[in-house]
Motif scaffolding. Sequence first.
Motif, PDB file in Angstrom:
ATOM      1  N   TYR A  86      -0.014  15.185   2.618  1.00  0.00           N
ATOM      2  CA  TYR A  86       1.200  14.397   2.783  1.00  0.00           C
ATOM      3  C   TYR A  86       1.081  13.530   4.027  1.00  0.00           C
ATOM      4  N   GLU A  87       1.351  12.246   3.864  1.00  0.00           N
ATOM      5  CA  GLU A  87       1.226  11.296   4.963  1.00  0.00           C
ATOM      6  C   GLU A  87       2.576  10.630   5.212  1.00  0.00           C
ATOM      7  N   VAL A  88       2.998  10.646   6.469  1.00  0.00           N
ATOM      8  CA  VAL A  88       4.192   9.918   6.872  1.00  0.00           C
ATOM      9  C   VAL A  88       3.712   8.740   7.699  1.00  0.00           C
ATOM     10  N   LYS A  89       4.164   7.536   7.312  1.00  0.00           N
ATOM     11  CA  LYS A  89       3.724   6.312   7.975  1.00  0.00           C
ATOM     12  C   LYS A  89       4.950   5.560   8.500  1.00  0.00           C
ATOM     13  N   LEU A  90       4.881   5.175   9.764  1.00  0.00           N
ATOM     14  CA  LEU A  90       5.963   4.446  10.429  1.00  0.00           C
ATOM     15  C   LEU A  90       5.449   3.092  10.889  1.00  0.00           C
ATOM     16  N   ARG A  91       6.134   2.043  10.458  1.00  0.00           N
ATOM     17  CA  ARG A  91       5.804   0.685  10.891  1.00  0.00           C
ATOM     18  C   ARG A  91       7.062   0.093  11.529  1.00  0.00           C
ATOM     19  N   PHE A  92       6.898  -0.548  12.665  1.00  0.00           N
ATOM     20  CA  PHE A  92       8.040  -1.140  13.346  1.00  0.00           C
ATOM     21  C   PHE A  92       8.381  -2.525  12.809  1.00  0.00           C
ATOM     22  N   ARG A  93       7.535  -3.039  11.932  1.00  0.00           N
ATOM     23  CA  ARG A  93       7.818  -4.260  11.188  1.00  0.00           C
ATOM     24  C   ARG A  93       7.003  -4.186   9.886  1.00  0.00           C
ATOM     25  N   PRO A  94       7.506  -4.784   8.816  1.00  0.00           N
ATOM     26  CA  PRO A  94       6.773  -4.755   7.552  1.00  0.00           C
ATOM     27  C   PRO A  94       5.349  -5.281   7.738  1.00  0.00           C
ATOM     28  N   ASP A  95       4.397  -4.600   7.187  1.00  0.00           N
ATOM     29  CA  ASP A  95       2.976  -4.950   7.245  1.00  0.00           C
ATOM     30  C   ASP A  95       2.398  -4.942   8.658  1.00  0.00           C
ATOM     31  N   GLY A  96       3.126  -4.365   9.618  1.00  0.00           N
ATOM     32  CA  GLY A  96       2.620  -4.246  10.978  1.00  0.00           C
ATOM     33  C   GLY A  96       1.728  -3.016  11.108  1.00  0.00           C
ATOM     34  N   PRO A  97       1.182  -2.804  12.303  1.00  0.00           N
ATOM     35  CA  PRO A  97       0.369  -1.612  12.540  1.00  0.00           C
ATOM     36  C   PRO A  97       1.208  -0.356  12.290  1.00  0.00           C
ATOM     37  N   ALA A  98       0.555   0.716  11.910  1.00  0.00           N
ATOM     38  CA  ALA A  98       1.275   1.944  11.553  1.00  0.00           C
ATOM     39  C   ALA A  98       0.952   3.086  12.503  1.00  0.00           C
TER      40      ALA A  98
END
Length: 83
Positions: free
Chosen positions: A14-26
């Motif tokens: 299971y992977e949780v991914k957080l981006r502070f802007r769409p298509d930005g670094p995660a």
Amino acid sequence: MDTVLEDQDVKYEYEVKLRFRPDGPAVLGVWSKAETAEKVFTEWLGLYGRPGVVLTLIATADGTTRPVKSWTAKGGLRVAPVV
């Protein structure tokens, strides 16, 4: 848990991914337990849930990746149906 994919015969990651802007670094984390990933998803949503943020929870097994949950300020919380 009814929002995650679990099968006793299949090993999920299971992977949780957080981006502070769409298509930005995660920023991401990977766990073998669905409960841990769910908890982190909820914590990160509480800490970082604001406009522009994209938060996703995905499950991977045998090379197949499936979305479980996602959140954006515009779209809100989306939970993928369990197949």
